[in-house]
Write an enzyme that holds these catalytic residues in place. Structure first.
Site, PDB file in Angstrom:
ATOM      1  N   CYS A 153       1.299  -1.320  -0.097  1.00  0.00           N
ATOM      2  CA  CYS A 153      -0.198   0.292   0.001  1.00  0.00           C
ATOM      3  C   CYS A 153       0.810   1.199   0.167  1.00  0.00           C
ATOM      4  O   CYS A 153       0.440   1.941  -1.021  1.00  0.00           O
ATOM      5  CB  CYS A 153      -0.739   0.379   0.941  1.00  0.00           C
ATOM      6  SG  CYS A 153      -1.576  -1.091   0.954  1.00  0.00           S
ATOM      7  N   HIS A 154       1.666   1.551   1.353  1.00  0.00           N
ATOM      8  CA  HIS A 154       2.210   2.684   1.237  1.00  0.00           C
ATOM      9  C   HIS A 154       4.003   2.505   1.002  1.00  0.00           C
ATOM     10  O   HIS A 154       4.682   3.105   2.108  1.00  0.00           O
ATOM     11  CB  HIS A 154       1.744   3.040   2.127  1.00  0.00           C
ATOM     12  CG  HIS A 154       0.341   3.678   1.805  1.00  0.00           C
ATOM     13  ND1 HIS A 154      -0.507   2.552   2.703  1.00  0.00           N
ATOM     14  CD2 HIS A 154      -0.188   4.532   1.514  1.00  0.00           C
ATOM     15  CE1 HIS A 154      -1.464   3.320   2.488  1.00  0.00           C
ATOM     16  NE2 HIS A 154      -1.717   4.457   1.361  1.00  0.00           N
ATOM     17  N   GLY A 155       4.231   1.410   0.954  1.00  0.00           N
ATOM     18  CA  GLY A 155       5.559   0.316   1.183  1.00  0.00           C
ATOM     19  C   GLY A 155       6.526   0.426   1.883  1.00  0.00           C
ATOM     20  O   GLY A 155       7.897   1.063   1.667  1.00  0.00           O
TER      21      GLY A 155
ATOM     22  N   TYR B 295      -4.576  11.863  -1.193  1.00  0.00           N
ATOM     23  CA  TYR B 295      -4.038  10.321  -1.082  1.00  0.00           C
ATOM     24  C   TYR B 295      -2.063  10.256  -0.887  1.00  0.00           C
ATOM     25  O   TYR B 295      -1.860  10.169  -0.664  1.00  0.00           O
ATOM     26  CB  TYR B 295      -4.876   9.188  -1.868  1.00  0.00           C
ATOM     27  CG  TYR B 295      -4.312   7.432  -1.559  1.00  0.00           C
ATOM     28  CD1 TYR B 295      -4.511   7.455  -0.439  1.00  0.00           C
ATOM     29  CD2 TYR B 295      -3.769   7.580  -2.819  1.00  0.00           C
ATOM     30  CE1 TYR B 295      -3.722   6.011  -0.379  1.00  0.00           C
ATOM     31  CE2 TYR B 295      -3.012   6.078  -2.245  1.00  0.00           C
ATOM     32  CZ  TYR B 295      -3.911   4.939  -1.232  1.00  0.00           C
ATOM     33  OH  TYR B 295      -3.164   4.084  -0.667  1.00  0.00           O
ATOM     34  N   ARG B 299       0.634  10.442   1.486  1.00  0.00           N
ATOM     35  CA  ARG B 299       1.454   9.218   1.529  1.00  0.00           C
ATOM     36  C   ARG B 299       3.179  10.124   1.174  1.00  0.00           C
ATOM     37  O   ARG B 299       3.822   9.808   1.458  1.00  0.00           O
ATOM     38  CB  ARG B 299       1.205   8.492   0.117  1.00  0.00           C
ATOM     39  CG  ARG B 299       0.496   7.580   0.264  1.00  0.00           C
ATOM     40  CD  ARG B 299       0.396   6.904  -0.589  1.00  0.00           C
ATOM     41  NE  ARG B 299       0.238   7.528  -2.540  1.00  0.00           N
ATOM     42  CZ  ARG B 299       0.128   6.497  -3.118  1.00  0.00           C
ATOM     43  NH1 ARG B 299      -0.177   5.463  -2.752  1.00  0.00           N
ATOM     44  NH2 ARG B 299       0.599   7.320  -4.676  1.00  0.00           N
TER      45      ARG B 299
END
Lengths: 189, 409
Positions: A153-155, B295, B299
């Site tokens: 998902c976000h590494g 989003y 991130r």
């Protein structure tokens, strides 16, 4: 004049008392409506799961479900164990074991990552909740720069002891409460 | 909404009702005779388009509920039942799924129109702030609606978004458990999302009512950003703007229905045709396009709490916009420097959207970071500075003068 004053204070009292009872009553009535959203009895009842790790070959892992969550159980290879042991604690992003069977401040040594509730250690078997501590995705096994887990998902990247090494996740993968009931059998929860 | 209308209706039944409940006078004064600036352009039609999309969503949604079952074992199959078995079920569902996207298209254009023409400035601050509330409520509604089909993207979207709250120090984990009604996203979560997804559109409708009420106190802003000075500057809302809005709605529907009929899943993700599996996260999870810029901000920040704070701040900051922009001139037509930065902000949001759709690696990370930083710099630094430094262009005295100068009539 004097009767006037006492009248006003009586009225004030009734006014404030009624308002207070009304406000307190509303506040109290709110609680059941909030609490009904918490996990109910049937959800809480699914608290423990038994698993036998004997069939797992070296280098093999399985994902089982406990309280609706994935739990990773991995029979680690010797290379993986060595790799995890070599890492100095100072290099870790999260230096705490995150093992619910240990004290809240236990350091994240490889040994502390595989200890059960009774202090038993079988370093071959790593049992952890398979949920990335960032935003709850399930990381992929045997992946990432540290050969442990990689969250798509976000590494976030975890090492072979499930410790966070890189990426946005703040904590190591959680170790659920569990204990050995034989050399290879465990009870989670 | 000023005072009592004194209009005497000719129809005796209407007159009888109106003297007891002045609903006809109200409609006449607010929806027909309402004085509206004569220079509104087509960007002003997107408010009406957005309201129409809300109605479409409520109508199609009520129909879908007649066939949908909110249970983890049945939800996915009941959606397939709607697609295959229910008469015109496919049409209603695609109208609803694409309707959400096009509701956002209309609202985003409506918001950027407000930014360009300074519609948030005095005396329309409360109008703007209610608009921001509508935007946030609408995002919550869309998110919960997307969970209901219980596909893989539904499920993992729900996991990631609810987990945002676990970033709150100390009580975060308890809040997440409370939101879930368990230790993971499961049946209790689906059922409460369904309940709230049905409720929120009506809250939205109430907010839209307040939004329009707050609009009808000062009246519309306009492309020149100058106040209405006399009746000459205005036209009655009906038929001039009812028809203009209707025309725009029809053109908008042409595009919306082109998606519904010819490419209904273009804006979706095929992985959502796989039933939710709590043990496997799909390799690349992304939200719907309308959430992508947010989003990307989430991130862009390498810290969990930091990312969540930045993402929510990007919305909260909009509440303060009327006080961050210090320039007394509303419209970007007369603010050459602001106009440049406006388009730079549009570009920033588009870049964020693209960055949000890409895997979080390589050049996308610094790109998202720079764009996130610029988003905040625009509101917190550029706007306050421009109010002091920018020299606005000369402005016409009245709307009529502005219209005539452009050769209009």
């Amino acid at each position: 004049m004097s009767t006037m004053t006492s009248d006003v204070s009586r009225r004030d009292f009734l006014y404030i008392a009624t308002g207070t009872v009304g406000a307190a009553g509303t506040a109290l009535a709110l609680w059941p409506f909030i609490d009904q959203m918490n996990p109910d009895a049937s959800v809480l009842a699914l608290a423990s799961t038994e698993f036998d790790m004997a069939p797992l070959q070296e280098g093999q892992g399985v994902t089982i479900k406990w309280r609706g969550k994935p739990v990773f159980i991995r029979h680690r290879t010797k290379k993986e164990i060595e790799e995890a042991k070599k890492v100095p604690l100072a290099e870790l992003k999260d230096p705490i074991a995150r093992n619910l069977n240990l004290a809240a401040d236990a350091p994240a040594t490889d040994e502390n990552r595989v200890k059960d509730a009774e202090g038993k250690v079988n370093e071959k078997y790593l049992v952890q909740i398979g949920i990335c501590t960032h935003l709850g995705c399930v990381p992929l096994g045997e992946a990432g720069e540290y050969h442990g887990w990689f969250c798509p998902c976000h590494g976030s990247q975890y090492d072979t002891a499930g410790r966070i090494r890189k990426g946005p996740a703040p904590r190591n993968l959680d170790i659920p409460p569990y204990r050995y009931i034989s050399d290879t059998k465990i009870v989670i929860g | 909404m000023s005072g009592h209308a004194t209009y005497e209706f000719r129809n005796p039944v209407v007159r009888w009702i109106d003297s007891r409940l002045p609903i006809f006078s109200l409609m006449k004064a607010q929806a027909m005779d309402f004085p509206t600036p004569r220079n509104l352009n087509y960007w002003w039609t997107f408010g009406g388009i957005a309201a129409t999309m809300l109605v479409v969503q409520i109508l199609t949604g009520i129909v879908l509920v007649m066939h949908y079952t909110p249970h983890v074992k049945l939800a996915f199959d009941s959606i397939e039942g709607i697609m295959r078995d229910v008469n015109y079920g496919w049409l209603i569902r695609w109208l609803h799924a694409n309707g959400a996207s096009f509701f956002f298209v209309a609202v985003y254009i409506h918001i950027f129109r407000g930014l360009y023409y300074g519609s948030y400035k005095a005396p329309r601050e409360v109008l703007w702030m209610i608009g921001v509330l509508i935007f946030i409520a609408m995002m919550a509604t869309a998110f919960m609606g997307y969970v209901l089909p219980w596909g893989q993207m539904s499920y993992w979207g729900a996991v990631v978004i609810t987990n945002l709250f676990s970033a709150i120090p100390v009580v975060g984990d308890y809040i997440v458990q409370w939101l879930w009604g368990g230790f993971s996203v499961d049946n209790p979560t689906l059922q409460r999302f369904f309940s709230l997804h049905y409720l929120l559109p009506f809250v939205l409708a109430a907010l839209v009512f307040l939004h329009i009420w707050a609009l009808h106190v000062p009246g519309n802003n306009n492309p020149d950003g100058i106040d209405v000075k006399s009746e000459q500057d205005t036209l009655p809302f009906h038929p001039y703007y009812t028809m203009k809005d209707l025309y725009a709605i029809l053109v908008f529907f042409l595009v919306y229905l082109a998606f519904v009929f010819y490419s209904p899943w273009y804006l979706g993700h095929s992985i959502n045709f796989v039933k939710a599996n709590p043990l496997v996260t799909p390799p690349h999870i992304v939200p719907e396009w309308y959430f992508l810029p947010f989003y990307a901000m989430l991130r862009a920040i390498p810290d969990k709490l930091g990312g969540v704070v930045v993402m929510f701040s990007s919305l909260i900051i909009l509440f303060f916009l009327p006080w961050l922009d210090r320039s007394p001139v509303r419209s970007a037509r007369y603010r050459p420097v602001y106009r440049f930065f406006f388009w730079l902000l549009v570009l920033t949001c588009i870049v964020l959207g693209i960055a949000g759709s890409q895997p979080p690696e390589g050049l996308w990370i610094p790109t998202a970071r720079i764009a996130t930083a610029w988003y905040f710099i625009h509101f917190l630094v550029i706007l306050p500075l421009l109010g002091k430094l920018e020299k606005p262009k000369p402005m016409p005295a009245t709307i009529t003068e502005a219209v005539l100068a452009r050769g209009g009539h």
